[in-house]
Design an enzyme around this catalytic site. Structure first.
Site: not given
Ligand code: OXD
Ligand code: MN
Length: 654
Positions: A118, A266, A275, A295, A317, A319, A342, A437
């Site tokens: 991102r 991406y 998002k 989130h 993100s 974690c 998420d 990913r």
């Molecule tokens: C993030 C994702 O960046 O879920 O939080 O991709």
């Molecule tokens: Mn996320």
């Protein structure tokens, strides 16, 4: 010709393809005969589907944007498997993806190295008033809580990008629903994109196609426009991963219910339901309609007595949200189920109970670090129908990344995400990009919850915040009440990771784990959260803070992963009203001996895990005060100021 239209001119090249036969015979014949030469009006160039079958508003949106972007063809997605197979076939033909033959219907895409995450610095919310987007702070303060641009300035910027950007490409029309089709929680968007990779990924991450259009009728929808920003102007070999990183911009227009993303393929920038819509635009709708777009993962926990509760948890993100939602608990008799990993959309029902849905239908998880040891359920989820991006591949048709079990790897050659053949351990380079990913359907997850698609949502009984905090933050603590819990969310910080464009490890503020995803002024967001406490009819859940990542001289103090059930069990018992807590200056912590440590093989230093070092906490509250004053300024609600002052007093009296 564009990316997926390549085979009109370039169908001679042979690769090791899983499917070397076009799944749509008629289309294949037409493509070979090259009889899809573009008709001058866009109604004439529809390659798949029929514009006249669409609701009028959708048709107008498509025609308007097609006029601007000038795609060669239009493809209206029906969401069928046949369509998916066709697109995978075309993507494979032009080299965007290659099959991972060791697994069923698994594919690998490798991006341009400049398009791997991102891009927060190029992501904007465009509102007439700046303070609708970012807090009212002193003039010299650069906001870290979002980027604002006026709609007219953004229009100008996009005017230099979108016109003609789809020349030579196909514009795909993706009707998508975030949330189960027909649920009162759900919202519909229409995404136009010139990337077939985006279509096949959106098909995994959301519900797409004809059934969405049927449920939309002539209602309004969120307008989403995406282009990789690379028109194909002559007969040439298209880039494997077309993108335009220098011109990338991701714009949200809340007042027009519109999202425009240019230049990046991406996921976080291009799968606009995730998002952009489910969090940024979602949070704005949520405030207006009095709900929450967060989130957060959603998980179910069943204890040995067969009692089940659902929790929502916000972590920044990368974690470990996916690992937590899919965890295999180490304590006997416990069962964890996954509703989502998420995003949570939550609202109070007519009985005052908070209920949540996962608006997504798949997982777009970080691959490195995922293994049979850390997340066996994810490993089973991704064995089929999965699109991998920027992972390494093995010469037996498999995938590879840092942290993956090394079984059978000895005589197998690895090709890194950068295409380095025969990649070697210890070579000093990563096999997979740190933000690589997997994109896999949620219903393939072995611990998917039986109610994960319930249109009523599941009832949420605790909200958990957490971040990567190497120092000072105890393993778990509970807020004194809802307002204090909102303060904990506001104070959330975490070490940075590779999910965005940051480099290096730095503990940064990430309030509510929403910093990159706020659709509106964070001060207003806090007021929205705080407003629920006043309503006595609502059963506001308890709020907790966890930290699996505290470090001692020897590394992490807590084993994490499946052992986190010990902490969740304490939270569960607190929700049930058990008196297993004691007061501390930061919140309620477990009464000594109340965490279930039965059978834990590893020695754990409980004192170190719960210690509140005075120097650390004095610095922490001072820094928080500075942060709130400088970043939230006059928009900081009084209640948060009061919480901060009370914490300060408790800390300075320690
Ligand atoms: C993030 C994702 O960046 O879920 O939080 O991709
Ligand atoms: Mn996320």
């Amino acid at each position: 010709m564009g990316q997926t239209d390549l085979l009109i001119n370039e169908n001679k090249q042979e690769t090791n393809m899983a499917n070397d036969k076009c799944p749509d015979e008629t289309l294949s014949r037409k493509l070979k005969d090259n009889c899809y030469a573009c008709a001058p009006d866009y109604t004439g160039s529809v390659l798949y589907g029929n514009l006249n079958d669409l609701p009028e508003k959708v048709k107008c949106f498509i025609q308007d944007k097609a006029k601007q972007c000038q795609p060669e063809y239009i493809h209206i997605c029906d969401g069928t498997e046949k369509e998916r197979d066709l697109l995978l076939y075309l993507l494979q033909k032009d080299g965007t993806i290659k099959p991972l033959n060791k697994y069923e219907n698994c594919w690998l895409a490798r991006t341009d190295p400049d398009d791997v995450a991102r891009v927060e610095s190029k992501t904007f919310i465009c509102t007439t008033n700046k303070t609708d987007t970012i807090p009212n702070t002193k003039d010299d303060v650069v906001s870290t809580l979002g980027n604002w641009m006026s709609p007219s300035d953004m229009d100008c910027l996009l005017e230099s990008r979108f016109p003609g950007c789809m020349k030579g490409r196909t514009m795909f029309v993706i009707p998508f629903s975030m949330g189960p089709i027909g649920s009162k929680f759900s919202k519909i968007g229409i995404q136009l994109t010139d990337s077939a990779y985006v279509v096949v990924s959106m098909r995994i991450m959301s519900r797409i196609g004809t059934s969405v259009l049927e449920s939309l009728g002539n209602d309004d929808f969120i307008k989403c426009l995406h282009s990789v920003g690379k028109p194909v102007t002559s007969v040439q070999k298209a880039d494997r991963w077309p993108c335009n990183p220098k011109q990338t911009v991701i714009a949200h227009y809340p007042e027009r219910h519109e999202i425009c993303s240019f230049g990046s393929g991406y996921g976080g920038n291009s799968l606009l339901g995730k998002k952009c819509m489910a969090l940024r635009i979602g949070s704005i709708l949520a405030r207006k309609e009095r709900w929450f777009a967060e989130h957060m993962l959603i998980m179910g926990i069943e204890n040995p007595a067969g009692v089940k509760k659902y929790f929502a948890a916000a972590f920044p993100s990368a974690c470990g949200k996916t690992n937590l939602a899919m965890m295999e608990p180490s304590l006997p008799g416990y069962k964890v189920t996954c509703v989502g990993d998420d995003i949570a959309w939550m609202r109070f029902d007519e009985n005052g109970q908070l209920r949540a849905i996962n608006p997504e239908a798949g997982f777009f998880g970080v691959a490195p670090g995922t293994s049979k040891k850390t997340n066996p359920n994810a490993m089973k989820t991704i064995e089929k129908n999965t699109i991998f991006t920027n992972v390494a591949s093995t010469d037996d048709g498999g995938f590879y990344w840092q942290g993956l079990d090394k079984t059978n790897q000895d005589n197998i050659q690895i090709t890194s995400w950068m295409g380095i053949k025969n990649w070697q351990h210890g070579s000093g380079t990563d096999p997979a990009h740190p933000n690589s990913r997997f994109c896999a359907p949620a219903n393939q997850c072995p611990n998917i919850d039986e109610n994960w698609e319930s249109s009523e949502g599941v009832s949420i009984e605790a909200i958990i915040f957490g971040g990567r905090r190497p120092e000072g933050l105890p393993l778990v603590f509970e807020s004194f009440d809802w307002t204090h819990g909102v303060f904990l969310g506001a104070s959330l910080k975490s070490e940075t990771t590779a999910a965005a464009e940051y480099k290096g490890k730095l503990v940064v503020h990430d309030p509510f784990a929403m910093r990159p995803f706020f659709g509106y002024n964070f001060g207003h967001y806090l007021k929205h959260w705080l407003s629920f406490q006043a309503n006595r009819k609502l059963n506001c859940p308890k709020i907790f803070h966890v930290n699996w990542f505290r470090k001692g001289p020897e590394g992490f103090l807590w084993p994490g992963f499946g052992e986190n059930i010990r902490v969740l069990d304490w939270i569960f018992r607190r929700v049930q009203g058990e008196d297993c807590h004691v007061m501390s200056p930061v919140g309620y912590i477990p009464r000594p001996g109340s965490l279930n440590m039965a059978g834990l093989k590893q020695e754990v230093d409980m004192n170190a895990l719960f210690e509140l070092p005075v120097q650390f906490w004095r610095a922490e509250v001072d820094e928080l005060e500075h942060y709130f004053n400088s970043q939230v300024g006059s928009d900081l609600p009084d209640k948060i100021k009061q919480e901060l002052n009370q914490l300060k007093q408790r800390i300075y009296n320690m």
